[in-house]
Design an enzyme around this catalytic site. Structure first.
Site, PDB file in Angstrom:
ATOM      1  N   ASP A  68     -80.031  25.543 -32.706  1.00  0.00           N
ATOM      2  CA  ASP A  68     -78.854  24.710 -32.449  1.00  0.00           C
ATOM      3  C   ASP A  68     -78.266  25.042 -31.074  1.00  0.00           C
ATOM      4  O   ASP A  68     -77.314  24.406 -30.632  1.00  0.00           O
ATOM      5  CB  ASP A  68     -77.814  24.820 -33.574  1.00  0.00           C
ATOM      6  CG  ASP A  68     -77.270  26.233 -33.741  1.00  0.00           C
ATOM      7  OD1 ASP A  68     -77.772  27.154 -33.074  1.00  0.00           O
ATOM      8  OD2 ASP A  68     -76.340  26.404 -34.545  1.00  0.00           O
ATOM      9  N   SER A  69     -78.896  26.001 -30.364  1.00  0.00           N
ATOM     10  CA  SER A  69     -78.565  26.230 -28.952  1.00  0.00           C
ATOM     11  C   SER A  69     -78.797  24.951 -28.151  1.00  0.00           C
ATOM     12  O   SER A  69     -78.378  24.863 -26.997  1.00  0.00           O
ATOM     13  CB  SER A  69     -79.403  27.380 -28.386  1.00  0.00           C
ATOM     14  OG  SER A  69     -80.780  27.183 -28.658  1.00  0.00           O
ATOM     15  N   GLU A  93     -77.460  31.017 -40.373  1.00  0.00           N
ATOM     16  CA  GLU A  93     -76.750  32.210 -39.919  1.00  0.00           C
ATOM     17  C   GLU A  93     -75.911  32.814 -41.041  1.00  0.00           C
ATOM     18  O   GLU A  93     -75.188  32.088 -41.721  1.00  0.00           O
ATOM     19  CB  GLU A  93     -75.819  31.851 -38.745  1.00  0.00           C
ATOM     20  CG  GLU A  93     -76.548  31.361 -37.517  1.00  0.00           C
ATOM     21  CD  GLU A  93     -75.599  30.988 -36.377  1.00  0.00           C
ATOM     22  OE1 GLU A  93     -74.373  31.175 -36.493  1.00  0.00           O
ATOM     23  OE2 GLU A  93     -76.120  30.508 -35.340  1.00  0.00           O
ATOM     24  N   GLU A 129     -79.624  39.068 -33.433  1.00  0.00           N
ATOM     25  CA  GLU A 129     -79.106  38.659 -32.125  1.00  0.00           C
ATOM     26  C   GLU A 129     -78.014  39.612 -31.656  1.00  0.00           C
ATOM     27  O   GLU A 129     -77.015  39.825 -32.357  1.00  0.00           O
ATOM     28  CB  GLU A 129     -78.574  37.213 -32.198  1.00  0.00           C
ATOM     29  CG  GLU A 129     -77.996  36.743 -30.860  1.00  0.00           C
ATOM     30  CD  GLU A 129     -77.815  35.238 -30.735  1.00  0.00           C
ATOM     31  OE1 GLU A 129     -78.207  34.500 -31.650  1.00  0.00           O
ATOM     32  OE2 GLU A 129     -77.261  34.827 -29.691  1.00  0.00           O
TER      33      GLU A 129
HETATM   34  O1  KIV Z   1     -80.085  28.550 -31.529  1.00  0.00           O
HETATM   35  C1  KIV Z   1     -80.855  29.409 -31.063  1.00  0.00           C
HETATM   36  O2  KIV Z   1     -81.498  29.196 -30.029  1.00  0.00           O
HETATM   37  C2  KIV Z   1     -81.019  30.668 -31.770  1.00  0.00           C
HETATM   38  C3  KIV Z   1     -81.780  31.769 -31.110  1.00  0.00           C
HETATM   39  C4  KIV Z   1     -81.118  32.268 -29.893  1.00  0.00           C
HETATM   40  C5  KIV Z   1     -82.127  32.857 -32.060  1.00  0.00           C
HETATM   41  O3  KIV Z   1     -80.567  30.793 -32.865  1.00  0.00           O
END
Ligand code: KIV
Length: 270
Positions: A48-49, A118, A186
């Site tokens: 979700d980044s 998460e 993380e």
């Molecule tokens: O959303 C993301 O890219 C992540 C990674 C950084 C682990 O959760």
């Protein structure tokens, strides 16, 4: 090229390949996915980044299930031979029934091999257990969990004091018990990341948590430096795609601005 992983090869990886780091990168689009499909990358994460790097949001809180389905399915269309994990976005698993429905929809519509969520609170554990029992593999994610950025009060390293270290270790063990096939750590203090890795039978995948986890994950836009801003300090970019692309476009614009030279420039580029 390596054969695609399964949840079984990923689990056995832990025992067999102590010196072989499990490599995961994020990906959000079809063309990049088809490129990664031709590499030896172990795992693709549609994180979700994408809220930050693709959509330009300040946090991942704004990302919707619809966004994850759009980008997740695009990635899977490009990466047919990779194990693809898609994030459940913020607010889609705050209660049990909603979480089940969101995960089923995400898993079915994207055709990904697994979902990630998460946290390690009791309601997360209950949801994970039910998903796993129903055939949806789940990757866990603890430490810095960006969906809770406002609640945590910013981005920082987790597990530095005894109390939070203990909570993270307990959370990791509970997630394993609930059935996650792998766990993202993380920004977990690196000694603790090692301890958690040693304590678990499932592979850990670290980001900003030192190098003693079973694997590493990076945001591909950070690794290639696709954005304007400097990537986080734990990521050393292998390129500067932002400058590279800017220069290529500038050169193209210069060469083709003069209409009389258009045909010549086009011949040159082919
Ligand atoms: O959303 C993301 O890219 C992540 C990674 C950084 C682990 O959760």
């Amino acid at each position: 090229m390596k054969k695609a992983h399964t949840t079984r090869t990923l689990r056995s990886f832990k025992r067999v390949k102590k010196n072989d780091s499990l490599q995961m990168l994020t990906c959000y689009d079809f063309q990049t996915a088809s490129m990664l499909d031709e590499t030896d990358l172990d795992l693709i994460l549609v994180g979700d980044s994408l809220g930050n790097v693709v959509l330009g949001y300040e946090t991942t809180v704004e990302v919707t299930l619809g966004d994850m389905i759009t980008f997740g399915s695009a990635v899977k269309r490009g990466a047919k031979n990779k194990f693809v994990v898609v994030d459940l976005p913020f607010g889609t698993y705050t209660h049990f029934q909603q979480g089940l429905e969101a995960a089923v929809e995400l898993f079915q519509k994207t055709k990904a091999e697994a979902v990630k969520l998460e946290g390690c609170h009791p309601h997360h554990l209950e949801l994970i257990k039910r998903l796993v029992e129903n055939g949806i593999p789940v990757m866990g994610h603890i430490g810095l969990t960006p969906q809770s950025v406002h609640q945590m009060g910013g981005y920082y390293t987790h597990g530095k004091d005894n109390e939070s270290a203990k909570a993270l270790m307990e959370g990791a063990l509970k997630l394993q018990e609930a059935g996650v096939f792998s766990l993202v750590l993380e920004c977990v203090e690196k000694e603790l990341a090692k301890k958690i890795t040693d304590a678990l039978e499932i592979p850990t995948i670290g980001i900003g948590s030192g190098y003693e986890t079973d694997g590493q994950v990076l945001v591909i836009n950070d690794l290639l430096k696709m954005g304007k801003h400097q990537p986080p300090k734990f990521c050393t970019p292998v390129s500067d795609m932002f400058e590279l692309k800017k220069n290529l476009i500038s050169t193209y614009l210069e060469e083709t601005r003069n209409k009389s030279k258009l045909e010549e420039a086009n011949d040159h580029h082919h």
